[in-house]
Structures are given as C-alpha cells and as structure tokens.
Design a protein around this motif. Structure first.
Motif, PDB file in Angstrom:
ATOM      1  N   LEU A  39      49.570  37.954  37.476  1.00 34.05           N
ATOM      2  CA  LEU A  39      48.735  38.799  38.941  1.00 34.05           C
ATOM      3  C   LEU A  39      47.371  39.325  37.667  1.00 34.05           C
ATOM      4  CD1 LEU A  39      50.874  39.919  41.606  1.00 34.05           C
ATOM      5  CD2 LEU A  39      49.888  37.945  41.289  1.00 34.05           C
ATOM      6  N   ILE A  40      46.769  39.618  38.519  1.00 32.60           N
ATOM      7  CA  ILE A  40      45.454  40.037  37.589  1.00 32.60           C
ATOM      8  C   ILE A  40      45.151  40.499  38.431  1.00 32.60           C
ATOM      9  CG2 ILE A  40      44.820  38.930  35.488  1.00 32.60           C
ATOM     10  CD1 ILE A  40      42.395  37.445  37.275  1.00 32.60           C
ATOM     11  N   ARG A  41      44.370  42.488  37.899  1.00 29.73           N
ATOM     12  CA  ARG A  41      43.296  42.988  38.600  1.00 29.73           C
ATOM     13  C   ARG A  41      42.635  43.444  38.344  1.00 29.73           C
ATOM     14  NH1 ARG A  41      46.009  46.761  42.581  1.00 29.73           N
ATOM     15  NH2 ARG A  41      47.423  45.209  42.539  1.00 29.73           N
ATOM     16  N   ARG A  42      40.996  43.909  38.353  1.00 27.23           N
ATOM     17  CA  ARG A  42      39.867  44.518  38.533  1.00 27.23           C
ATOM     18  C   ARG A  42      40.675  46.484  38.387  1.00 27.23           C
ATOM     19  NH1 ARG A  42      35.863  47.467  39.498  1.00 27.23           N
ATOM     20  NH2 ARG A  42      36.295  47.342  42.140  1.00 27.23           N
ATOM     21  N   LEU A  43      40.394  46.318  37.172  1.00 31.08           N
ATOM     22  CA  LEU A  43      40.416  47.971  36.870  1.00 31.08           C
ATOM     23  C   LEU A  43      39.084  48.601  37.609  1.00 31.08           C
ATOM     24  CD1 LEU A  43      41.396  47.943  33.712  1.00 31.08           C
ATOM     25  CD2 LEU A  43      42.922  48.024  35.195  1.00 31.08           C
ATOM     26  N   SER A  44      39.532  50.171  37.879  1.00 33.55           N
ATOM     27  CA  SER A  44      37.936  50.675  38.391  1.00 33.55           C
ATOM     28  C   SER A  44      36.739  51.110  37.359  1.00 33.55           C
ATOM     29  CB  SER A  44      38.514  51.995  38.738  1.00 33.55           C
ATOM     30  OG  SER A  44      39.473  52.259  37.659  1.00 33.55           O
ATOM     31  N   SER A  45      37.571  51.327  36.146  1.00 40.23           N
ATOM     32  CA  SER A  45      36.132  51.022  35.245  1.00 40.23           C
ATOM     33  C   SER A  45      35.762  49.669  34.384  1.00 40.23           C
ATOM     34  CB  SER A  45      37.085  51.174  33.828  1.00 40.23           C
ATOM     35  OG  SER A  45      37.438  50.704  33.516  1.00 40.23           O
ATOM     36  N   GLU A  46      36.056  48.823  35.122  1.00 36.19           N
ATOM     37  CA  GLU A  46      35.384  47.027  35.074  1.00 36.19           C
ATOM     38  C   GLU A  46      34.083  46.919  35.836  1.00 36.19           C
ATOM     39  OE1 GLU A  46      39.215  45.226  32.853  1.00 36.19           O
ATOM     40  OE2 GLU A  46      38.766  45.188  34.833  1.00 36.19           O
ATOM     41  N   THR A  48      31.802  44.739  38.242  1.00 37.65           N
ATOM     42  CA  THR A  48      32.423  44.282  39.637  1.00 37.65           C
ATOM     43  C   THR A  48      31.651  42.257  39.135  1.00 37.65           C
ATOM     44  OG1 THR A  48      32.238  45.666  41.363  1.00 37.65           O
ATOM     45  CG2 THR A  48      32.001  43.309  41.861  1.00 37.65           C
ATOM     46  N   ASP A  49      30.927  42.536  38.983  1.00 39.38           N
ATOM     47  CA  ASP A  49      29.948  41.535  38.412  1.00 39.38           C
ATOM     48  C   ASP A  49      30.517  41.182  37.228  1.00 39.38           C
ATOM     49  OD1 ASP A  49      28.534  43.667  36.988  1.00 39.38           O
ATOM     50  OD2 ASP A  49      27.000  42.370  36.605  1.00 39.38           O
ATOM     51  N   LEU A  69      44.675  37.203  45.985  1.00 43.13           N
ATOM     52  CA  LEU A  69      44.854  37.916  47.386  1.00 43.13           C
ATOM     53  C   LEU A  69      44.520  39.086  48.005  1.00 43.13           C
ATOM     54  CD1 LEU A  69      47.970  37.430  44.780  1.00 43.13           C
ATOM     55  CD2 LEU A  69      47.841  35.795  46.910  1.00 43.13           C
ATOM     56  N   GLU A  70      45.963  40.240  48.339  1.00 48.69           N
ATOM     57  CA  GLU A  70      44.657  41.753  48.766  1.00 48.69           C
ATOM     58  C   GLU A  70      44.616  42.748  47.391  1.00 48.69           C
ATOM     59  OE1 GLU A  70      47.547  43.120  51.905  1.00 48.69           O
ATOM     60  OE2 GLU A  70      47.836  42.044  52.719  1.00 48.69           O
ATOM     61  N   ASP A  71      43.649  43.483  48.408  1.00 49.08           N
ATOM     62  CA  ASP A  71      43.180  44.448  47.989  1.00 49.08           C
ATOM     63  C   ASP A  71      42.432  44.135  45.615  1.00 49.08           C
ATOM     64  OD1 ASP A  71      43.980  46.465  49.553  1.00 49.08           O
ATOM     65  OD2 ASP A  71      45.870  46.253  48.883  1.00 49.08           O
ATOM     66  N   GLY A  72      42.198  43.152  45.604  1.00 44.18           N
ATOM     67  CA  GLY A  72      41.305  43.025  44.921  1.00 44.18           C
ATOM     68  C   GLY A  72      42.545  42.120  43.685  1.00 44.18           C
TER      69      GLY A  72
END
Length: 84
Positions: A39-46, A48-49, A69-72
């Motif tokens: 599972l991978i998730r974008r960190l808030s510091s990364e 969006t583009d 999946l949910e929540d990015g």
C-alpha cells in the motif's frame, strides 16, 4: 516497474525523484517482495501533481495492478519479479 532514471549524479533530486525513491524502497522491501503487493500513500509534504504522475506511470506498467483505495491510498500488486 519503478526504475531510477537519473541523467547525472550531479543533478539535484526533484520532489518527484524523492517521491519515486520512497515508493521504490517500499516496493523493494522484503515484505512487499514476498507478498508482491504494498500500500502506498502520498505524504502531506508531497505534491499532488507528482503523486498523480507517479500513479500514472505505475498504471502504465504491464505487470502492475494499481487499485485506488480510500483516503488517497493505492494498492500496488505485481505478477512477476522485476529486477528493480
């Protein structure tokens, strides 16, 4: 799958490069390699583009399945062993 395509070792890493390296390390972890998924998730510091660009590149890989999946969060799974 994810390959590190650096033109020159003297070029500074871009924010996208940092993101790709983080996901690359996660994909290549022992547990992910045994399960052939992670599972991978974008960190808030990364950015969006950058995240969208990475997901697009991953979705274009023939042996990789990308499930949003949910929540990015995204689940990556792959069918064969790649020489990362």
């Amino acid at each position: 799958m994810l390959q590190q395509n650096r033109v020159s070792p003297l070029q500074p890493f871009t924010p996208f490069d940092h993101l790709a390296c983080r996901v690359y390390r996660q994909v290549n972890s022992s547990s992910a390699q045994v399960l052939r998924r992670t599972l991978i998730r974008r960190l808030s510091s990364e950015r969006t583009d950058d995240w969208d660009r990475l997901l697009e590149q991953l979705s274009n890989e023939e042996s990789v399945r990308l499930k949003h999946l949910e929540d990015g969060v995204a689940q990556l799974s792959w069918t064969n062993h790649h020489p990362f």
